[in-house]
Scaffold this active site. Sequence first.
Site, short mmCIF file in Angstrom:
data_model
loop_
_atom_site.label_atom_id
_atom_site.label_comp_id
_atom_site.label_asym_id
_atom_site.label_seq_id
_atom_site.Cartn_x
_atom_site.Cartn_y
_atom_site.Cartn_z
N LYS A 28 -79.78 -78.88 15.26
CA LYS A 28 -79.95 -79.30 16.67
C LYS A 28 -81.22 -78.98 17.13
O LYS A 28 -81.96 -78.16 16.90
CB LYS A 28 -78.82 -78.41 17.45
CG LYS A 28 -78.84 -78.48 18.97
CD LYS A 28 -77.80 -77.63 19.42
CE LYS A 28 -78.27 -76.69 20.75
NZ LYS A 28 -77.19 -75.81 21.28
N HIS A 81 -72.15 -59.89 13.79
CA HIS A 81 -72.67 -60.99 13.83
C HIS A 81 -73.81 -60.99 12.72
O HIS A 81 -73.98 -62.08 12.19
CB HIS A 81 -73.28 -61.33 15.26
CG HIS A 81 -74.16 -62.55 15.32
ND1 HIS A 81 -73.75 -63.77 14.97
CD2 HIS A 81 -75.40 -62.75 15.83
CE1 HIS A 81 -74.56 -64.43 15.29
NE2 HIS A 81 -75.84 -64.12 15.77
N ARG A 97 -84.60 -79.92 20.21
CA ARG A 97 -84.89 -80.37 21.59
C ARG A 97 -85.74 -81.64 21.54
O ARG A 97 -86.52 -81.86 20.45
CB ARG A 97 -85.73 -79.39 22.11
CG ARG A 97 -84.97 -78.10 22.36
CD ARG A 97 -85.17 -77.37 23.65
NE ARG A 97 -84.09 -76.37 24.00
CZ ARG A 97 -83.00 -76.75 24.69
NH1 ARG A 97 -83.31 -77.90 25.44
NH2 ARG A 97 -82.17 -76.18 24.96
N ASP A 140 -75.01 -73.85 12.84
CA ASP A 140 -76.57 -73.97 12.85
C ASP A 140 -77.15 -73.30 11.84
O ASP A 140 -76.27 -72.63 11.21
CB ASP A 140 -76.77 -73.44 14.32
CG ASP A 140 -76.33 -71.96 14.57
OD1 ASP A 140 -76.22 -71.00 13.49
OD2 ASP A 140 -75.87 -71.40 15.50
N ALA A 175 -67.10 -71.74 23.75
CA ALA A 175 -66.56 -72.96 23.04
C ALA A 175 -67.56 -74.28 23.24
O ALA A 175 -67.32 -75.22 22.74
CB ALA A 175 -65.05 -73.28 22.97
#
Lengths: 315, 315, 315, 315, 315, 315
Positions: free
Chosen positions: D193, D131, D195, D170, D226
């Site tokens: 993205k 990752h 909030r 992202d 997903a």
Amino acid sequence: MTGKLKIFTGNANVPLAKEICRHAGVRLGKCRIVKFSNENIKVTIDESVRGKDVFVIQPSCSPVNEHLVELLILIDAIKHASAQRITAVTPYFPYVRSDKKDEPRISITARLVADLLQTAGAARVMTMNLHSPQIQGFFRVQVDHLLAGKLLCEHFKKEGTDNCVVVAPDSGSAKHAKYYAAVLGLPMAIMDKRRTDDSENPTVHSVIGNVQGKRAIIFDDEVASAGSLCEVTRALHNLGVREVQACCVHGVLSGSAIERIKNINLSRLVVTDTVYIPDHKKIPRLHIISVAELLAKAIIYTNQGKSISGLYDRY
Amino acid sequence: MTGKLKIFTGNANVPLAKEICRHAGVRLGKCRIVKFSNENIKVTIDESVRGKDVFVIQPSCSPVNEHLVELLILIDAIKHASAQRITAVTPYFPYVRSDKKDEPRISITARLVADLLQTAGAARVMTMNLHSPQIQGFFRVQVDHLLAGKLLCEHFKKEGTDNCVVVAPDSGSAKHAKYYAAVLGLPMAIMDKRRTDDSENPTVHSVIGNVQGKRAIIFDDEVASAGSLCEVTRALHNLGVREVQACCVHGVLSGSAIERIKNINLSRLVVTDTVYIPDHKKIPRLHIISVAELLAKAIIYTNQGKSISGLYDRY
Amino acid sequence: MTGKLKIFTGNANVPLAKEICRHAGVRLGKCRIVKFSNENIKVTIDESVRGKDVFVIQPSCSPVNEHLVELLILIDAIKHASAQRITAVTPYFPYVRSDKKDEPRISITARLVADLLQTAGAARVMTMNLHSPQIQGFFRVQVDHLLAGKLLCEHFKKEGTDNCVVVAPDSGSAKHAKYYAAVLGLPMAIMDKRRTDDSENPTVHSVIGNVQGKRAIIFDDEVASAGSLCEVTRALHNLGVREVQACCVHGVLSGSAIERIKNINLSRLVVTDTVYIPDHKKIPRLHIISVAELLAKAIIYTNQGKSISGLYDRY
Amino acid sequence: MTGKLKIFTGNANVPLAKEICRHAGVRLGKCRIVKFSNENIKVTIDESVRGKDVFVIQPSCSPVNEHLVELLILIDAIKHASAQRITAVTPYFPYVRSDKKDEPRISITARLVADLLQTAGAARVMTMNLHSPQIQGFFRVQVDHLLAGKLLCEHFKKEGTDNCVVVAPDSGSAKHAKYYAAVLGLPMAIMDKRRTDDSENPTVHSVIGNVQGKRAIIFDDEVASAGSLCEVTRALHNLGVREVQACCVHGVLSGSAIERIKNINLSRLVVTDTVYIPDHKKIPRLHIISVAELLAKAIIYTNQGKSISGLYDRY
Amino acid sequence: MTGKLKIFTGNANVPLAKEICRHAGVRLGKCRIVKFSNENIKVTIDESVRGKDVFVIQPSCSPVNEHLVELLILIDAIKHASAQRITAVTPYFPYVRSDKKDEPRISITARLVADLLQTAGAARVMTMNLHSPQIQGFFRVQVDHLLAGKLLCEHFKKEGTDNCVVVAPDSGSAKHAKYYAAVLGLPMAIMDKRRTDDSENPTVHSVIGNVQGKRAIIFDDEVASAGSLCEVTRALHNLGVREVQACCVHGVLSGSAIERIKNINLSRLVVTDTVYIPDHKKIPRLHIISVAELLAKAIIYTNQGKSISGLYDRY
Amino acid sequence: MTGKLKIFTGNANVPLAKEICRHAGVRLGKCRIVKFSNENIKVTIDESVRGKDVFVIQPSCSPVNEHLVELLILIDAIKHASAQRITAVTPYFPYVRSDKKDEPRISITARLVADLLQTAGAARVMTMNLHSPQIQGFFRVQVDHLLAGKLLCEHFKKEGTDNCVVVAPDSGSAKHAKYYAAVLGLPMAIMDKRRTDDSENPTVHSVIGNVQGKRAIIFDDEVASAGSLCEVTRALHNLGVREVQACCVHGVLSGSAIERIKNINLSRLVVTDTVYIPDHKKIPRLHIISVAELLAKAIIYTNQGKSISGLYDRY
């Protein structure tokens, strides 16, 4: 911060351990050490050591390997009984002379012993007058290296050192002897031993420095079989000294050391009590200076987190 | 059994590394060492070392700490590139004089360096003339401690040693000097330096042993700032020697060492090439003896699993 | 439970250490760090640290490798002086950008440094704004990773952020910049630098996102040579921004960084004092925000066993 | 130098292991893995592995923790059966997303897994597309970090990329996506993205960069539930893209991932076979690219001590 | 000296953890354990544990491997949250029956688990009735091995043991059974199971010792699938016993154990609550004796540094 | 792959070492083991072992602790002489009966010895008939646990076992005895020794199983002082057996064991030569079976990387 102080001892030098406890004002910890018929040692710690700050006193004394194994088992038993911290107190460190590889394919056994103590569970080591100060670097754990020099110098100052010369028995001891010469304000000489081709007298002892007509004091870190000490004493007399004394921190006095000493012209041998000396070895010309109080203070200060560097001289 | 031999070098002593490779008949391994503007060192190994038996040559040379970090990064890069075994070849070992704790609360930095090398990935260490042989005990990994004594004695035998005396510059060097005295068949003397209360001349240099009218050869393991060497040289002349030479294994020659040496009556200074000596320091009276062939042989023998104990004298 | 708090510093960033001590209400520990003519560093701790909870402050500052070795020796000296626990406080972590293996046969040097610190004796590490948060996983010991984001956002909130856009200088900084965009409630853009085949202009700077007519604030974790910062600043002006500011946690400002910054149209550069900034680099448009109070609190809380997670924002 | 190659597999991804063996021309090692009624796993290695160079294939596949324990036991059994060297081949590394401490008092579990593998006896780790590349620094042992990028780009080059834009889902994926944009010569956009305070639509998806009218290819290192992929796909359609494809190295496809994918307008999802995909999940729009040949080559080269850096692209 | 006591639990046996906390007068520590759709476990410790003395309760309960991984992650999270000391409390130790290598090339998984716990960060282990007492030697860390024998004997003494005989279900359990025979003052018998060549009845159960007409109580350390327990029960009835009871410390009761037990003539099965027993398994003839108070005392004493050896019988 | 085979021995059991070398067709390695007057052991390895695969033979024989220290020094010397791999061959493992903590605050010394061997440098251990098979779990390194059962059964098969019964001398030996009963196809009985309140006869020996009129063969792993063996023999005669034989793998025969055996009605005692038995202990009814060939094969197979599991029976 550190747990309550507990002092245990193996069988190596019980009188020293008792003296240390007396000076420290601490009761000696209860444990049983049994040797079965199959020679296996069994250690049972007979009081709780959970969270305690434990010191285990076991210098290298005869039988040396037996006491080394006993020490390792003692530490292991105390570790698994959940002591907070274990300090191995080995005033005379096992295999301390085996500190370098001066031949191919030998063991630096002092380093091995350092590793074994750590494997068994020692978190600290307290020792005295290592054969070479570099041995401190053998430890991953913290080590307190106390020195008896101050105590021994006090003795000689009291006795008087008129017309004396400090003698190093060989070039390897020169640095050790230098400390005493400096503190006592005395001149110094070094013995020089060489192999010759003459098969009758394979080695010749000469001296570097001036000793004639003087009172020689040989300084060394230990006296084991006393073979070398006797050779040097004899050589010094041949070189015209008036008197020979010797001062060795660790009085190993193994084999027929005492017999040898009786048979030479050595007026006095000063040692400490780091190594257990049985009564039959305590001949009149042997003078024993106790390190118990020094060790007791070092143990108490360590338990209390106080600096111990003021307790002794370094060189 | 062991992988193919590869030799890499950092920037500490490239000429020595090249000489070693020439004697070993091996091409120097390709790597790039870049120092960014933020002073971070980046090492890139430019050839595969998978399964190889890698030797990294990096003695402690100026800038000392820079080269130490460079060595650690080199070893780390080679380890993670999957070398079979990495040997750090540090003929002059970093911080070799910091080998004991002769004051409270200092670091035995030679031991720290030993640990750092092992942490980085060194599986073996090859070094020369450690300040004290006990330093070998600082390593958990195998260490080959080569000695230059045989090479240096050959030089003096060839030059002739009539009327010579071996001089140890202080009591700590006595054992080191003793080896040369024995091999060269020469007498020996030891300098004795003491503090006095006289604030004008705080220290007095005397000698233990006989030097008058002789040709003195001072033997030591290293010469750094040459301050002590110059003091001893001057003292020897005051004591009536006819000539002074010096022989030090590691020619650190830091600070204004060369200037100092130019200004004293020292007829010759013999050193080896373990430490890089830039051309401007190569003054006529400096004689450099190369250890490259000895190191090359030790590397090849180690790679081939052959004993190296016959390559040099121990003491 | 933990010992009494002691704070020591190496030579890397003494003003920061003093500020931390001032905020913590603790006197800076006494130690001497000497560099001999042979470039060997000698550390002497001049007060007892037995059983103490010691913090050693030494961020990575020029000369970087020198200070790294100094830090290792400091820790080693304190460990062998029997400290209870040693925390290495490295607000700017050494070799923090060397955190991955993006080429074959290189070293992940940040990991190596983590290992070296642990080998020397650090039981904890306290650091700030690691280049990537994954570096926390490099440590076997506990690590406190403080973040300066909250402090820096407070500055920009006070200054006003009308018509501002947060700019990440490259895709690797996108996540870092995202935090500031979110906290300051600003839009975000990312610079996209590509190699072309055109040898005159080897790289083309475009932007992902909308910056025209806006006031750009570039956010990055550090500014070293400022080369990339200047390129991005120029590119932003070419893309029609009205003003460019930059905010980088660690003001490394190495090489000719200050000269470069003087020569570009950058209205302000905000950094912290994790890295020592000498007076001659303190140009008017450089704004320095101190992290000393944050570090002081983190040190005190750690010593007292209190949670430090409320002291800073995570992202 | 290295022993004979042996490949074993646990139950995590047997088809991949078989494909690797086919490409490597090596028979899969015999072992029995039994799970008793008390859920204890028992591994029996059914052929001698003394002195062999053993690779154990076990990516992180469902049931994840079961397979992790199975892998540790497999390695332990092989170690105590005296294998020369054990390499854990975990193409999808367990807990790879748990690589940082972005909240107080959580575990960096990828680091823990690295430590557990080493404790069990892995001397090397071979893995794919971690990752974050920093995870390589979590290992004390050597790690080969292969990347599937080259294989995946070959696929898209063959398929054609007219009017395409690379989309990072992202800011944290920006660097990963950047590689594909550079190799495929495509522009790039990043989803943003945030909030909001609006409880009806708690998050707003906007895009940084230009996507309108283009064919978007989302690149990520893995697709698990997903959920995020579907959100991004929907957002991209809302932002006016013509078509959405996705390419994720590790096709974890956990929970109701396949159902979710069926219900959104995603024209194709490209994954590799690092994670086992049962037949019922193999829906038409899922395209699987095998990494078996790449792994087989890496295993053979590692066994033969050859460099593997040419087998894949780094970024 | 030790930090404040904190008790946490994983999901393995929450009722036991709550009972322990009730007896210890300590609130159960707050933590969240989430399992994501990709089956990765995430642990968040929801209160500060800095400097605390933390006990983590997690016996080996179904799902066994899931709970083992959960325990490792719990410990890791607590360690990196700077707890002073972590004790893994595993009353039923994972893989405790896998304690020897009685076939070639298998894993001694109990030893592996011991190593994994230590790697994760456990500084102590507290467990109960290990299958063999030698397992204590698998740990480098301190281990407290509590025994339920005293509690179980109290039960049988209360119930009455007229005409009873203690039965060891096989020769490996003879030593375990011997303890109960001695404490209860009962005779003892041992089942002897042998393979025959008769393929219909591959094994024959005979008994060593006298059981006819007696009330047999089978003692074992655990009951898992109950297959062997049922065989022995049937054999004892064939050998003419009047009644069969069983007493097993760890009530694993895996698979169809409860069904099996319902179908045989076993009047009572006594177990402890080291393993979680769901309500549907609590059939009338199952009698559960809680070890919570014993564990609570051992935890409190350990935290306070008091000896726990008086809390239970050893054999 | 592995280096050339070399076999060395300490002083513990030289005849066994010579027999092993004879069977292996290998010359015993040259080394000198000297014990100085100060009882320090010095080991010098007198041939190169660089890159060799070295086996060091040293079972636990009298003097036990002396030989243990000797073994540790031997291994250390060979390690630092750069052997490739060292296997400690301890057919009778030191302190093998100290394998559990059945009292508070004792040492599991067998575990300690395992750790010490590893610290000294043993990479493998080869041993025989450990008191409990769990001891294999005490080692982090690989251990080959050979069993003499097959050899001993061959002896009894040849001698004939008509009307024989296998007797376990106590419940702890039941599992060991079970193996012999199964292989020899004999019934089995177990001695049951209990303390009574009767101070004249503090313990009562009864038997579980049927022995009357039979020929008993007592099987145990070792015979040390023979006290327990004599008690059991006497008890068996009291219980009406016709003849008693005994078979113990390790013939420790310490203290007055031989005298005791001469004075009881034991027709034969079968042991192996794992422990050195001096000639004066070789009484007619003692039968010694050599394990040298088995060990020789295991050593050769290990050196060649071949499986050794076919050489002996497991139980």
